[in-house]
Design an enzyme around this catalytic site. Structure first.
Site, short mmCIF file in Angstrom:
data_model
loop_
_atom_site.label_atom_id
_atom_site.label_comp_id
_atom_site.label_asym_id
_atom_site.label_seq_id
_atom_site.Cartn_x
_atom_site.Cartn_y
_atom_site.Cartn_z
N HIS A 80 1.25 -59.98 4.68
CA HIS A 80 1.74 -59.30 3.46
C HIS A 80 0.87 -59.69 2.26
O HIS A 80 0.53 -58.84 1.43
CB HIS A 80 3.19 -59.69 3.18
CG HIS A 80 4.20 -58.98 4.04
ND1 HIS A 80 4.24 -57.61 4.15
CD2 HIS A 80 5.21 -59.45 4.82
CE1 HIS A 80 5.22 -57.26 4.97
NE2 HIS A 80 5.82 -58.36 5.39
N ASP B 12 2.53 -56.96 10.74
CA ASP B 12 2.57 -57.24 12.18
C ASP B 12 1.18 -57.13 12.80
O ASP B 12 0.77 -57.97 13.61
CB ASP B 12 3.52 -56.27 12.90
CG ASP B 12 4.99 -56.63 12.72
OD1 ASP B 12 5.27 -57.73 12.21
OD2 ASP B 12 5.86 -55.80 13.08
N GLU C 178 5.45 -53.49 6.80
CA GLU C 178 5.86 -54.37 7.90
C GLU C 178 4.97 -54.17 9.13
O GLU C 178 4.57 -55.13 9.79
CB GLU C 178 7.34 -54.13 8.26
CG GLU C 178 8.33 -54.62 7.21
CD GLU C 178 8.20 -56.10 6.90
OE1 GLU C 178 8.04 -56.91 7.85
OE2 GLU C 178 8.23 -56.44 5.70
N HIS D 104 2.59 -63.20 10.00
CA HIS D 104 3.13 -61.94 9.47
C HIS D 104 3.28 -62.04 7.95
O HIS D 104 2.89 -61.11 7.22
CB HIS D 104 4.48 -61.64 10.14
CG HIS D 104 5.23 -60.52 9.52
ND1 HIS D 104 5.14 -59.22 9.95
CD2 HIS D 104 6.10 -60.50 8.47
CE1 HIS D 104 5.91 -58.46 9.21
NE2 HIS D 104 6.51 -59.21 8.31
N GLU D 105 3.84 -63.15 7.48
CA GLU D 105 4.04 -63.33 6.03
C GLU D 105 2.69 -63.40 5.29
O GLU D 105 2.53 -62.84 4.20
CB GLU D 105 4.85 -64.61 5.75
CG GLU D 105 6.28 -64.59 6.29
CD GLU D 105 7.13 -63.47 5.72
OE1 GLU D 105 6.91 -63.07 4.58
OE2 GLU D 105 8.01 -62.99 6.46
#
Length: 410
Positions: free
Chosen positions: A280, A358, A354, A276-277
């Protein structure tokens, strides 16, 4: 001293913002006892759900008291000439513009810190302690406050000094130079926050060799994400709550895992959180956030440059002798409704990002471990699983858990 119309506008802004904030808190509090959506029934058992509701109610009641106290103190300070008193005290010490501004803000920030200390102490050592989150010792609490204060003096004082120097030397165009300076500071902090700031408060150690490190490196290699810096931070020093974050660019980019995260999640769940990070980073969210932040800062500084020379701005906070530092406070109070609007835009953008991060984790790794990790982290922090939509719209930078799970399962 006679109060001008801007003074009453500031009072109206403070009261309206407080009432809107409290109304949203009230709407949110009404949903604490809501029935859990079917996707979330396995997050809490009955006893844990009751505990999470009590935790939220306790924080809600505490917020009513602390926010009410803050409003009353601010209004009294304005009404009874607090800013004028601080300004006169400052002028009795020096008449030089930069030292005067530094002392003026120093007195106000010291007063604010002293008044806020009992509330901060109560939240940490009573509320967080009561619900099993607090791991902070009193000495750590005190040293955090002192280090935070010193950092504020060095960074804040340095920025304010340069700000006034630009104002004195470039006149109406000072906002362009101030904007460039803020851009440099923001970039510097983004690059070196983990290397320079974090070690003042926490110990960071490279993730030791083993199965977890191999899994993370294998995933990073698979998605073409160059990663040499994986660190573990001693988050358990202050709280049982877990987290992970990404920081920096280029060779300075690093992933930081809280030790509590490593203890609470399985290997696959940790890799899913990191996916997930990485999402980004890969989706350019960090760059976009940086650009949006710089643009809103530029807009704010440009508007400030139009009003900073108007004596009415200083008079609006009850200061009889117009000055840069008094006008800065008056402007900040008058500009706050616009800040609220830009905050709404930033939160909306963040919630979109977000979902995208995801989706990236789901596509490049797997949805199931990310869903289970989000559930575990929500359970661990007794988070609100049924927030009011209006509260989410205004305050949430992340979508509610149920929306993220539905998106991941879609």
């Amino acid at each position: 001293m006679e109060k001008n119309s801007l003074f009453y506008i500031i009072l109206a802004i403070l009261v309206v913002q407080y009432l809107v904030h409290q109304y949203l808190e009230y709407l949110n509090a009404k949903r604490f006892t809501s029935t859990l959506p079917p996707e979330l029934v396995d997050v809490f058992d009955e006893e844990e759900y009751r505990k999470s509701q009590q935790y939220k109610q306790t924080n809600y009641k505490f917020g009513l008291i602390s926010d009410g106290f803050s409003l009353i103190v601010t209004i009294c300070f304005l009404w009874f000439g607090g800013f004028e008193w601080v300004d006169q005290l400052t002028r009795s010490i020096t008449e030089s513009t930069i030292p005067m501004a530094l002392i003026f803000f120093g007195i106000i920030m010291l007063g604010s810190a002293v008044l806020g200390l009992p509330f901060s102490y109560y939240r940490t050592f009573v509320i967080e302690e009561q619900y099993g989150f607090n791991k902070t010792t009193k000495s750590t609490f005190l040293s955090d406050k002192i280090k935070g204060g010193i950092l504020t003096i060095i960074l804040g004082g340095g920025i304010l000094t340069l700000f006034i120097l630009f104002y004195q030397s470039t006149g109406p165009n000072f906002w362009i130079y101030a904007w460039a300076m803020v851009a440099v500071v923001i970039l510097f902090i983004n690059l070196f926050y983990s290397r320079l700031i974090v070690p003042l408060f926490n110990k960071q150690t490279p993730l030791e060799d083993g199965s977890l490190k191999s899994s993370i490196e294998n995933y990073a290699q698979k998605v073409g994400f160059e990663l040499q810096n994986i660190f573990v931070i001693d988050g358990s020093k202050r709280s049982t709550k877990a987290n992970a974050y990404f920081s920096g660019f280029g060779k300075e980019k690093r992933i930081t895992l809280f030790d509590t995260l490593i203890n609470d999640l399985t290997e696959d769940e940790i890799v899913a959180v990191l996916a997930h990070e990485v999402g980004h980073y890969k989706r350019k969210h960090i760059i976009v956030n940086l650009i949006v932040s710089l643009l809103t800062t530029g807009l704010t500084l440009f508007i400030l440059s139009l009003f900073i020379n108007h004596p009415e701005i200083s008079l609006a906070i009850g200061v009889s002798t117009p000055s840069f530092h008094a006008a800065l406070v008056g402007f900040a109070l008058l500009y706050s409704p616009i800040s609220e609007i830009t905050g709404l835009v930033m939160n909306y953008l963040s919630r979109k990002f977000e979902f995208q991060a995801d989706d990236f984790a789901k596509t490049t790794f797997a949805a199931t471990p990310l869903v289970s990790s989000l559930k575990k982290l929500s359970k661990k922090s007794l988070s609100n699983l049924t927030p009011h939509p209006a509260y989410v719209f205004v305050h949430y930078s992340h979508p509610p858990l149920v929306e993220r799970i539905r998106n991941l399962k879609a």
